[in-house]
Design a protein around this motif. Sequence first.
Motif, mmCIF file in Angstrom:
data_model
loop_
_atom_site.group_PDB
_atom_site.id
_atom_site.type_symbol
_atom_site.label_atom_id
_atom_site.label_comp_id
_atom_site.label_asym_id
_atom_site.label_seq_id
_atom_site.Cartn_x
_atom_site.Cartn_y
_atom_site.Cartn_z
ATOM 1 N N THR A 65 0.635 -1.627 -0.064
ATOM 2 C CA THR A 65 -0.010 -0.191 -0.461
ATOM 3 C C THR A 65 0.954 1.003 -0.061
ATOM 4 O O THR A 65 0.325 2.349 -0.226
ATOM 5 C CB THR A 65 -0.750 -0.247 0.862
ATOM 6 N N GLY A 66 2.469 1.190 0.369
ATOM 7 C CA GLY A 66 3.607 2.268 0.566
ATOM 8 C C GLY A 66 2.593 3.327 1.495
ATOM 9 O O GLY A 66 3.442 4.187 1.761
ATOM 10 N N GLU A 67 2.469 2.799 2.526
ATOM 11 C CA GLU A 67 2.158 3.302 3.490
ATOM 12 C C GLU A 67 2.675 2.904 5.063
ATOM 13 O O GLU A 67 3.471 1.628 4.736
ATOM 14 C CB GLU A 67 0.463 3.155 4.317
ATOM 15 N N VAL A 68 2.826 3.731 5.813
ATOM 16 C CA VAL A 68 3.406 3.547 6.685
ATOM 17 C C VAL A 68 2.979 3.934 7.902
ATOM 18 O O VAL A 68 2.850 4.859 7.744
ATOM 19 C CB VAL A 68 5.179 4.185 7.087
ATOM 20 N N VAL A 69 2.828 3.905 9.301
ATOM 21 C CA VAL A 69 2.142 3.675 10.555
ATOM 22 C C VAL A 69 2.897 4.224 11.223
ATOM 23 O O VAL A 69 4.124 3.166 11.925
ATOM 24 C CB VAL A 69 1.188 2.480 11.291
ATOM 25 N N LEU A 70 3.030 4.988 11.859
ATOM 26 C CA LEU A 70 3.805 5.632 13.820
ATOM 27 C C LEU A 70 2.880 5.470 14.847
ATOM 28 O O LEU A 70 1.425 6.037 15.292
ATOM 29 C CB LEU A 70 4.247 6.899 13.619
ATOM 30 N N ILE A 71 2.969 4.591 15.446
ATOM 31 C CA ILE A 71 2.090 4.137 16.712
ATOM 32 C C ILE A 71 2.838 4.356 17.900
ATOM 33 O O ILE A 71 3.919 3.731 18.547
ATOM 34 C CB ILE A 71 1.591 2.544 16.324
ATOM 35 N N GLY A 72 2.361 5.468 19.060
ATOM 36 C CA GLY A 72 2.830 5.370 19.923
ATOM 37 C C GLY A 72 2.692 4.347 21.006
ATOM 38 O O GLY A 72 1.138 3.809 21.508
ATOM 39 N N ARG A 73 3.487 3.593 22.401
ATOM 40 C CA ARG A 73 3.167 2.505 22.463
ATOM 41 C C ARG A 73 2.414 2.947 23.795
ATOM 42 O O ARG A 73 1.848 2.031 24.738
ATOM 43 C CB ARG A 73 5.098 1.595 23.259
ATOM 44 N N SER A 81 0.880 6.597 24.432
ATOM 45 C CA SER A 81 -0.374 7.336 24.040
ATOM 46 C C SER A 81 -1.488 6.587 23.501
ATOM 47 O O SER A 81 -2.635 6.634 23.400
ATOM 48 C CB SER A 81 0.058 8.474 23.457
ATOM 49 N N GLY A 82 -0.565 5.861 22.563
ATOM 50 C CA GLY A 82 -1.748 5.047 21.227
ATOM 51 C C GLY A 82 -1.832 5.737 20.608
ATOM 52 O O GLY A 82 -2.938 5.164 19.849
ATOM 53 N N ASN A 83 -1.515 6.826 20.345
ATOM 54 C CA ASN A 83 -1.673 7.881 19.366
ATOM 55 C C ASN A 83 -0.606 6.731 17.694
ATOM 56 O O ASN A 83 -0.093 6.119 18.245
ATOM 57 C CB ASN A 83 -0.930 9.348 19.269
ATOM 58 N N TYR A 84 -1.766 6.618 16.424
ATOM 59 C CA TYR A 84 -1.075 6.921 15.405
ATOM 60 C C TYR A 84 -1.125 7.524 14.830
ATOM 61 O O TYR A 84 -1.975 8.006 14.183
ATOM 62 C CB TYR A 84 -1.391 5.351 15.270
ATOM 63 N N GLU A 85 -0.492 8.145 13.580
ATOM 64 C CA GLU A 85 -0.445 8.481 11.885
ATOM 65 C C GLU A 85 0.130 7.356 10.815
ATOM 66 O O GLU A 85 1.307 6.082 11.200
ATOM 67 C CB GLU A 85 0.670 9.695 12.442
ATOM 68 N N ILE A 86 -0.882 7.700 9.892
ATOM 69 C CA ILE A 86 -0.527 6.779 8.451
ATOM 70 C C ILE A 86 -0.089 7.734 7.633
ATOM 71 O O ILE A 86 -0.615 8.872 7.624
ATOM 72 C CB ILE A 86 -2.015 6.106 8.131
ATOM 73 N N VAL A 87 1.161 7.349 7.285
ATOM 74 C CA VAL A 87 2.269 8.205 6.323
ATOM 75 C C VAL A 87 1.882 7.552 5.468
ATOM 76 O O VAL A 87 2.741 6.280 5.214
ATOM 77 C CB VAL A 87 3.228 8.511 6.695
ATOM 78 N N ARG A 88 1.978 8.487 3.753
ATOM 79 C CA ARG A 88 1.815 6.961 2.859
ATOM 80 C C ARG A 88 3.162 7.546 1.772
ATOM 81 O O ARG A 88 3.516 8.963 1.935
ATOM 82 C CB ARG A 88 0.658 8.002 1.838
ATOM 83 N N HIS A 89 3.594 6.884 1.464
ATOM 84 C CA HIS A 89 4.579 6.711 0.468
ATOM 85 C C HIS A 89 4.945 8.299 -0.640
ATOM 86 O O HIS A 89 3.721 8.483 -1.221
ATOM 87 C CB HIS A 89 5.491 5.889 -0.038
ATOM 88 N N PRO A 90 5.574 8.986 -0.151
ATOM 89 C CA PRO A 90 5.059 10.842 -1.289
ATOM 90 C C PRO A 90 5.684 10.438 -2.847
ATOM 91 O O PRO A 90 6.089 8.870 -3.452
ATOM 92 C CB PRO A 90 6.401 11.173 -0.376
#
Length: 179
Positions: free
Chosen positions: A160-168, A170-179
Amino acid sequence: MSRREIRAQQQQGQPPVTLPLVVVTVEKGGTLIVTVDGSLFAPEAFAPAWRRSDFGRIMDRITDQRRTPVRVEVHESDGTSFTDIITPSPSRRTRPEPETANTETALETPAAPQLVEVAAEGFIPGEDIGVAIIVTHTDASHTGHARALLETAQFDASPTGEVVLIGRVSGNYEIVRHP
């Protein structure tokens, strides 16, 4: 190797050829317990337990470390089992030394990897941030900003070209797509 060859080796005082033994036990939930010659072969620290989908990666890692075929016994949770011999994949086998020419050639330097920055906001300051496809970890800055440098090839591993940053924490996460 035939039985006749093994017997001939034994008669000559040579031990028979043995392969490393990998035993994979599949538990009811689908997790795997893997041993190599009786020693536990566990995932990296903080990584989830091995799953069925990890089987190919596990075998590649084991054969790559040993650079030899391995005997694999898989014991399913329903009581069935099978045995196979798995050889290192061709890309992981040691390559023969290149033939040297009589003329001197300049040493080729490998190309520098292309890096891609992945960044997101909203994390707890100092929080450990997982980067998924989890290939590395990074820490959030004092402002909660997280950043990781990945090789382009690592992004290519994601269909999918996606990377997920996950806060262990906070539980916060961000999905980032490959430019």
